[in-house]
Scaffold this active site. Sequence first.
Site: not given
Ligand code: 8X3
Length: 253
Positions: A12-13, A16, A88, A154, A184-185, A189
């Site tokens: 995924g380079a 983002g 990633n 997801y 990450p939150g 991106t």
């Molecule tokens: C990305 C963060 O909060 O959209 O993985 O799930 S969120």
Amino acid sequence: MKNKNKTAFITGATSGIGEATAKLFASNGINLILCGRRKEKLEVLQKELSDKTEVYILSFDIKNKKAVFEAVESLPKEFSEIDILINNAGNAHGLEPINEGDTDDWDAMIDINVKGLLYVSKAIAPKMVEKKSGHIINIGSTAAKEVYPNGGVYCATKHAVDALNQAMRIDLHKHGIRVGAVHPGLVETEFSKVRFKGDESRADNVYKGFDPLTPEDIADVVHFVVTRPYYVNITDLVIVPNAQATATILTKE
Ligand code: 8X3
């Protein structure tokens, strides 16, 4: 390859967090194998970073098992010793309650975020086991730690990444391989543009009214993790913008 620096394989380079990590690694002399579906973007990145480090590009779709193994097999000798794997590549498709979700979206998320990560790891981990060293970083998400409304599948895929991160460490630590995750939150991106299928105003709205993380913030953390001495393994990090307390608690102006 002329230098003796480490080599990192980044999935995924092309955008983002993956792209930001590639750029930071290049500035620090880490050789790169950059992977993504968009060959033209990979070529642009290769051109941009080649004066800083050695860059090889591999264009394939991590959903395609055969393509993953063929791509890794095709690496020239100078790039065949991979020291660092950054898992990633990952996407969200849709934001719907479970009763309304699109099964094609579910397939795509499971195929990329879980199966794709497994294929790449299976293609590379045996080589790390052979040389008894290596470092795998799995990019998870706050969605690996919490479940939020309409993000069920997801979140399930990212919970799987969390489980696989632990499982890989359990199985590979005896071979001298470090495994850790960075979660990450909200990072600004293409993530939300993909989730909302190109609806830019809906995507932009996700990051309005507060300071989201940037891909560079996460790249910094990934670089810190991979530059610790060999006896230090950072197993699990969660990074959110200060405005975000949890997946669902966000203070906007
Ligand atoms: C990305 C963060 O909060 O959209 O993985 O799930 S969120």
